[in-house]
Design a protein around this motif. Sequence first.
Motif, PDB file in Angstrom:
ATOM      1  N   GLU A   1      28.875  28.779  30.246  1.00  0.00           N
ATOM      2  CA  GLU A   1      29.519  29.995  30.069  1.00  0.00           C
ATOM      3  C   GLU A   1      30.774  30.414  31.180  1.00  0.00           C
ATOM      4  OE1 GLU A   1      27.852  33.265  27.838  1.00  0.00           O
ATOM      5  OE2 GLU A   1      26.681  32.131  26.610  1.00  0.00           O
ATOM      6  N   LYS A   2      29.853  30.660  32.508  1.00  0.00           N
ATOM      7  CA  LYS A   2      30.805  30.833  33.482  1.00  0.00           C
ATOM      8  C   LYS A   2      32.017  29.821  33.570  1.00  0.00           C
ATOM      9  CE  LYS A   2      27.729  33.444  36.554  1.00  0.00           C
ATOM     10  NZ  LYS A   2      27.409  33.529  37.779  1.00  0.00           N
ATOM     11  N   THR A   3      31.402  28.765  33.457  1.00  0.00           N
ATOM     12  CA  THR A   3      32.662  27.392  33.589  1.00  0.00           C
ATOM     13  C   THR A   3      33.688  27.829  32.762  1.00  0.00           C
ATOM     14  OG1 THR A   3      30.976  25.993  34.454  1.00  0.00           O
ATOM     15  CG2 THR A   3      32.962  24.922  33.432  1.00  0.00           C
ATOM     16  N   VAL A   4      33.357  27.851  31.256  1.00  0.00           N
ATOM     17  CA  VAL A   4      34.425  28.197  30.230  1.00  0.00           C
ATOM     18  C   VAL A   4      35.375  29.388  30.831  1.00  0.00           C
ATOM     19  CG1 VAL A   4      35.011  29.026  27.863  1.00  0.00           C
ATOM     20  CG2 VAL A   4      33.077  27.023  28.242  1.00  0.00           C
ATOM     21  N   HIS A   5      34.678  30.409  31.082  1.00  0.00           N
ATOM     22  CA  HIS A   5      35.351  31.754  31.702  1.00  0.00           C
ATOM     23  C   HIS A   5      36.240  31.389  32.866  1.00  0.00           C
ATOM     24  CE1 HIS A   5      33.869  34.613  28.960  1.00  0.00           C
ATOM     25  NE2 HIS A   5      32.522  34.407  29.343  1.00  0.00           N
TER      26      HIS A   5
ATOM     27  N   LYS B   1      38.036  33.680  42.019  1.00  0.00           N
ATOM     28  CA  LYS B   1      37.101  33.371  41.065  1.00  0.00           C
ATOM     29  C   LYS B   1      35.463  33.181  41.433  1.00  0.00           C
ATOM     30  CE  LYS B   1      40.396  30.779  37.993  1.00  0.00           C
ATOM     31  NZ  LYS B   1      40.733  29.541  37.146  1.00  0.00           N
TER      32      LYS B   1
ATOM     33  N   GLY C   1      36.443  23.129  21.832  1.00  0.00           N
ATOM     34  CA  GLY C   1      35.698  24.594  22.049  1.00  0.00           C
ATOM     35  C   GLY C   1      34.287  24.370  21.986  1.00  0.00           C
TER      36      GLY C   1
ATOM     37  N   ASN D   1      48.619  25.126  35.819  1.00  0.00           N
ATOM     38  CA  ASN D   1      47.342  25.464  36.602  1.00  0.00           C
ATOM     39  C   ASN D   1      47.751  26.028  38.035  1.00  0.00           C
ATOM     40  OD1 ASN D   1      45.138  25.392  34.881  1.00  0.00           O
ATOM     41  ND2 ASN D   1      45.160  22.992  35.009  1.00  0.00           N
TER      42      ASN D   1
ATOM     43  N   GLY E   1      37.752  28.695  33.320  1.00  0.00           N
ATOM     44  CA  GLY E   1      38.911  27.924  32.869  1.00  0.00           C
ATOM     45  C   GLY E   1      39.890  28.710  32.077  1.00  0.00           C
ATOM     46  N   ASP E   2      39.464  30.146  31.808  1.00  0.00           N
ATOM     47  CA  ASP E   2      40.191  30.916  30.921  1.00  0.00           C
ATOM     48  C   ASP E   2      40.887  32.031  31.750  1.00  0.00           C
ATOM     49  OD1 ASP E   2      39.643  29.760  28.493  1.00  0.00           O
ATOM     50  OD2 ASP E   2      37.950  30.968  27.975  1.00  0.00           O
ATOM     51  N   CYS E   3      40.789  31.948  32.997  1.00  0.00           N
ATOM     52  CA  CYS E   3      41.581  32.779  33.899  1.00  0.00           C
ATOM     53  C   CYS E   3      42.293  32.075  34.820  1.00  0.00           C
ATOM     54  CB  CYS E   3      40.795  33.976  34.453  1.00  0.00           C
ATOM     55  SG  CYS E   3      39.317  33.399  35.450  1.00  0.00           S
ATOM     56  N   SER E   4      43.183  32.716  35.569  1.00  0.00           N
ATOM     57  CA  SER E   4      44.195  32.407  36.836  1.00  0.00           C
ATOM     58  C   SER E   4      43.604  32.986  37.985  1.00  0.00           C
ATOM     59  CB  SER E   4      45.547  32.386  36.648  1.00  0.00           C
ATOM     60  OG  SER E   4      46.298  32.174  37.486  1.00  0.00           O
TER      61      SER E   4
END
Length: 182
Positions: free
Chosen positions: A79-83, A94, A159, A56, A85-88
Amino acid sequence: MAMKSYPLEKAFTFIEPGPVLLVTTYNESRYNIMAITWHMVLDFTPKIAVATGPWNYSFNALLKNRECVLAVPTIELAEKTVHIGDCSGKTIDKFQQFGLTALPAEKIKAPLIGECLACIECKVTDYLESQNFFVLQGINAWYDEEHKEIRKFHANGDGTFVTDGPTLDLRNLMEDKLPAGV
């Protein structure tokens, strides 16, 4: 009733902690946010452990600055929270990417997240490398009492997520165990 064998590698999904948290850090004049589901409260004080590692982007900021904010998103941010977590954060801002507001914390450089229900400013008191555990001590807490949505969401580890429902109040059975003021 009949118990049936279950794959051990999936057993954690029965006890995956929650709620999902957003963790903010500050490093080299940049803010970052990461989503985290692996955490636990260690006692009745604001002592919390989170599990993360060098995979991370926020990891190095946690090691170097030894501080972060634990922000509690509610279901409208799921949904924003999952996104998040899916990018750096290595490649994007962010806060800007997801339209979130960085608010100044009082005691540390990592920011609060204005859209979250609550935020806890924390100092890192220990890092257990073999377990990738950061032990955090809460030093300041914030709560948005005007926040309309208070339901949090919890990761199942596969998921899917569960949202908070009605509160079951059994305080009268536990009063002798709760610290004063809780």
